[in-house]
Design an enzyme around this catalytic site. Structure first.
Site, PDB file in Angstrom:
ATOM      1  N   LYS A 283       0.847  -1.198   0.000  1.00 23.81           N
ATOM      2  CA  LYS A 283       0.000   0.000   0.000  1.00 23.81           C
ATOM      3  C   LYS A 283       0.883   1.250   0.000  1.00 23.81           C
ATOM      4  O   LYS A 283       1.999   1.208   0.511  1.00 23.81           O
ATOM      5  CB  LYS A 283      -0.845   0.032   1.279  1.00 23.81           C
ATOM      6  N   ARG A 357     -10.235 -11.517   2.053  1.00 18.89           N
ATOM      7  CA  ARG A 357     -11.066 -12.592   1.506  1.00 18.89           C
ATOM      8  C   ARG A 357     -10.363 -13.944   1.584  1.00 18.89           C
ATOM      9  O   ARG A 357     -11.024 -14.976   1.692  1.00 18.89           O
ATOM     10  CB  ARG A 357     -11.485 -12.242   0.065  1.00 18.89           C
TER      11      ARG A 357
HETATM   12  N1  BES Z   1      -8.123  -3.621   4.322  1.00 15.27           N
HETATM   13  C1  BES Z   1      -8.258  -3.266   2.965  1.00 15.27           C
HETATM   14  C2  BES Z   1      -9.560  -2.529   2.667  1.00 15.27           C
HETATM   15  C3  BES Z   1      -9.732  -1.176   3.300  1.00 15.27           C
HETATM   16  C4  BES Z   1      -9.367  -0.038   2.618  1.00 15.27           C
HETATM   17  C5  BES Z   1     -10.329  -1.041   4.527  1.00 15.27           C
HETATM   18  C6  BES Z   1      -9.572   1.202   3.186  1.00 15.27           C
HETATM   19  C7  BES Z   1     -10.528   0.196   5.094  1.00 15.27           C
HETATM   20  C8  BES Z   1     -10.146   1.327   4.424  1.00 15.27           C
HETATM   21  C9  BES Z   1      -8.239  -4.510   2.078  1.00 15.27           C
HETATM   22  O1  BES Z   1      -7.482  -5.562   2.527  1.00 15.27           O
HETATM   23  C10 BES Z   1      -7.689  -4.076   0.768  1.00 15.27           C
HETATM   24  O2  BES Z   1      -6.579  -3.629   0.737  1.00 15.27           O
HETATM   25  N2  BES Z   1      -8.472  -4.216  -0.287  1.00 15.27           N
HETATM   26  C11 BES Z   1      -8.056  -3.816  -1.578  1.00 15.27           C
HETATM   27  C12 BES Z   1      -8.564  -4.847  -2.555  1.00 15.27           C
HETATM   28  C13 BES Z   1      -8.028  -4.658  -3.944  1.00 15.27           C
HETATM   29  C14 BES Z   1      -6.555  -4.978  -3.975  1.00 15.27           C
HETATM   30  C15 BES Z   1      -8.779  -5.553  -4.858  1.00 15.27           C
HETATM   31  C16 BES Z   1      -8.676  -2.447  -1.862  1.00 15.27           C
HETATM   32  O3  BES Z   1      -9.806  -2.212  -1.471  1.00 15.27           O
HETATM   33  O4  BES Z   1      -7.993  -1.630  -2.441  1.00 15.27           O
HETATM   34 ZN    ZN Z   2      -5.427  -5.410   1.940  1.00 16.83          ZN
END
Ligand code: BES
Ligand code: ZN
Ligand code: ZN
Length: 503
Positions: A283, A357
């Site tokens: 990230k 997931r």
């Molecule tokens: N924990 C994150 C989702 C999230 C983002 C929660 C912002 C709270 C605030 C999750 O694990 C994630 O990173 N999801 C990705 C999925 C993508 C790579 C398909 C996302 O939402 O960007």
């Molecule tokens: Zn994530």
């Protein structure tokens, strides 16, 4: 925080401030002011004449009473128009009063049960009382355990008394106060777990926290360690954990086994990523610290168990929390890797940041062993859900409309509102993999839905609802009775749902 109910009048109640509610409607406000004038013997109508207090939502004013009052301060709090009163407006008004009391550095506050509310709000006296206590107490929450300087540790309101002069009604008020005491503590616990940094709350310490809660409130906690997780073949949890120096845990909570036959079983699943760096699909660093709250689903499940057990709800509950960090390292899972989940299905890891997931898939498969009537999972699963709904609604998807309707109703009542997103068949092909049973990302569009579709592939023969709490659990700005940070969302929603449980 101690919540209680007392049979007292406004002159009798002992607290640093006695709060009473007034409506905005002109005639009603005049009448309420007249009634107060009798007991107060002040020129209270000057408030209306000067327009310093009009009874509007969000208004409050503090008056100083004669010493024949047990409380030396009287606070008038606006409720807005009588006809438009709702349970949520009562929570907010109580929060207004509590924040005012806090700003005056008071230790205790008393809130008069607004008997006129019963005429307009359809909910019971107990529900109204519960809402008032919730609004006040939840608005006072602060995460300040790590401050060492005194100025950050200002005195807090520690006692909230709901009072009513009517002997019969006060019994109902007391019921609401008692339920609120339990529910507020459960929300506080969930918020504390969310806000705790990842050097305090990691899989082992999260499991410890669940155990402590179980001991306090009366539910069983079994913690599966890495060896057991390997033997069970929970390949999703193990893959996400691969890059971390800290071992994973699979936490199993169980309450009310004896209720199984009569009332059936509900399984609550919570995403327990104690820190989400994204892994190799790293990230960006801006705001990454928020990802200490990526275990908010787990926090909600632990909070809901604590409340359900203390309220002795007549139901069999199982909680499943897969817990790990998601870290990048030389041993981390990589894009393109193929993993085998609990139960044998395979998935292609296209993006290591879609880790929630992967661990939930194992838990949803494992849930089948309890032959549950319903399974509800809560997860800070996708940024896409935050884009779609912002911070005021939880995304809801599932395979049973009846169950979703019940959660919708619990959401409206608690104001932890949920909103449905469609799980149409057409979305399924977006997560088709060329090399495995399913791929863990579905491309740019409908990210919250493709994430839920991934989960659906692992759901067994039970009614299932997925709640994406990414926006509602992690607050960038304070809300009426939740400060910035972890909101504890899901606790009140689940408890309300479970209190109305019928198999
Ligand atoms: N924990 C994150 C989702 C999230 C983002 C929660 C912002 C709270 C605030 C999750 O694990 C994630 O990173 N999801 C990705 C999925 C993508 C790579 C398909 C996302 O939402 O960007
Ligand atoms: Zn994530
Ligand atoms: Zn995550």
């Amino acid at each position: 925080m101690k919540i209680s109910a007392e049979m007292k009048t406004i002159e009798q109640v002992k607290a640093d401030v006695a709060c009473t509610f007034l409506f905005e409607d002109r005639k009603l406000l005049d009448a309420q002011m007249q009634a107060l004038k009798k007991t107060l013997k002040t020129k209270i109508e000057a408030l209306a004449e000067t327009k310093d207090f009009k009874g509007k939502e969000g208004e409050s004013v503090v008056l100083y009473t004669e010493n024949r009052f047990a409380a030396c301060r009287l606070m008038l709090v606006g409720l807005g128009e009588e006809k438009k009163l709702t349970l949520e407006k009562l929570r907010r008004a109580a929060a207004t009063a509590a924040k005012k009391a806090q700003s005056l550095k008071l230790h205790s506050m008393a809130i008069e049960f607004p008997n006129r509310a019963s005429a307009t709000v359809k909910e019971s006296t107990a529900d109204i009382s519960q809402a008032l206590a919730e609004g006040a107490a939840l608005s006072l929450y602060r995460y300040d355990k790590y401050f060492t300087e005194k100025k950050e540790k200002e005195p807090k309101v520690e006692r909230i008394v709901l009072f009513d002069g009517d002997a019969k009604r006060v019994k109902e008020v007391r019921k609401g106060a008692q339920a609120a005491q339990v529910i507020i503590e459960a929300v506080y616990l969930a918020r504390d777990l969310e806000n705790a940094p990842s050097n305090e709350i990691y899989p082992e310490s999260l499991a410890q926290a669940a155990k402590q809660s179980g001991k306090r409130s009366g539910f069983k906690v079994t913690v599966l360690e890495k060896k057991k997780i390997e033997r069970l073949g929970m390949g999703g949890l193990l893959a996400v954990n691969q890059g971390s120096a800290k071992p994973p845990r699979f936490i199993v909570l169980e309450y009310g086994e004896n209720n199984k036959k009569a009332a059936g079983t509900a399984v609550l699943v919570g995403k327990g990523i104690t820190f989400d760096t994204g892994g190799i699909s790293l990230k960006p660093s801006a705001n990454m610290s928020e990802m200490k709250m990526d275990m908010s689903g787990a926090a909600a499940v632990i909070g809901a168990f604590e409340a359900a057990a203390r309220l002795q709800l007549p139901i069999h509950l199982v909680g499943l929390i897969p817990a790990t960090e998601n870290m990048p390292s030389g041993s981390a899972v990589k894009p393109g890797d193929i993993i085998k989940h609990y139960g044998g299905k395979t998935s292609e890891v296209d993006n290591t940041d879609a880790e929630g997931r992967l661990i939930l898939a194992d838990a949803l498969g494992y849930a089948e062993k309890y032959k549950p009537d319903v399974v509800i999972d809560l997860a800070t699963l996708t940024g896409a859900c935050v884009v779609a709904l912002g911070h005021f609604a939880t995304g809801m998807m599932g395979n049973d409309n009846g169950l979703m309707d019940k959660l919708k109703a619990a959401g409206e009542k608690t104001y932890e509102r949920v909103w449905p997103l469609p799980l149409y068949d057409e979305y399924e092909k977006l997560i088709k993999s060329d090399v495995a049973d399913v791929k863990n990302v579905g491309g740019r569009w409908a990210g919250a839905i493709t994430a839920a579709w991934f989960l659906k592939k692992f759901v067994g023969k039970y009614k299932w609802v997925h709640l994406d709490i990414a926006g509602t659990a992690i607050l960038e700005e304070p809300q009426d009775y939740a400060p910035k940070g972890g909101s504890g969302v899901g606790v009140r929603l689940l408890v309300e749902f479970l209190r109305n449980w019928k198999k």
